[in-house]
Design an enzyme around this catalytic site. Sequence first.
Site, PDB file in Angstrom:
ATOM      1  N   ASP A 113      -6.276   1.574  -2.214  1.00 32.08           N
ATOM      2  CA  ASP A 113      -6.947   1.371  -0.929  1.00 32.08           C
ATOM      3  C   ASP A 113      -7.797   0.100  -0.909  1.00 32.08           C
ATOM      4  OD1 ASP A 113      -5.739   3.689  -0.070  1.00 32.08           O
ATOM      5  OD2 ASP A 113      -7.568   4.891  -0.044  1.00 32.08           O
ATOM      6  N   HIS A 141       0.836  -1.206   0.000  1.00 30.20           N
ATOM      7  CA  HIS A 141       0.000   0.000   0.000  1.00 30.20           C
ATOM      8  C   HIS A 141       0.869   1.254   0.000  1.00 30.20           C
ATOM      9  CE1 HIS A 141      -2.909   2.914   1.920  1.00 30.20           C
ATOM     10  NE2 HIS A 141      -3.599   2.471   0.885  1.00 30.20           N
TER      11      HIS A 141
END
Length: 146
Positions: free
Chosen positions: A120, A75
């Site tokens: 996300d 991420h």
Amino acid sequence: MYPAHLLVLLAVCVSLLGAASIPPQPLNLVQFSYLIQCANHGSRATWHYTDYGCYCGSGGSGTPVDELDRCCQTHDNCYAEAEKKGCYPKMSAYDYYCGGDGPYCRNIKKECQRFVCDCDVEAAKCFARAPYNDANWNIDTKKRCQ
């Protein structure tokens, strides 16, 4: 999400901003927390991911301690790629929905918003798949994340 969880998340976000010595700005962390809750069906509070391993939370370095920490590293790398494209991932708001099989980005036409939403959503789904090891929460990063 329960109101108490939102207050805890807000407190964590505010403290992270202060700790990082950056001016307050709109962040998409609230949206990201909703995606996490959607992906794990509310089984673990979002704040459990704010200080986990070497990469979950603010910053990151060293070797990820486990699969969940690798999700956070991925991420972080995704956000870095977004920044290279001229996007502002921590400020990008986007449209998403929570279905029975997890979160999805919805009808996003702007490239930056789509890229950040994809970062996300993939992270939230990765969090939901990865085992959570309580021993890797709030670790001494100076010793374990070289």
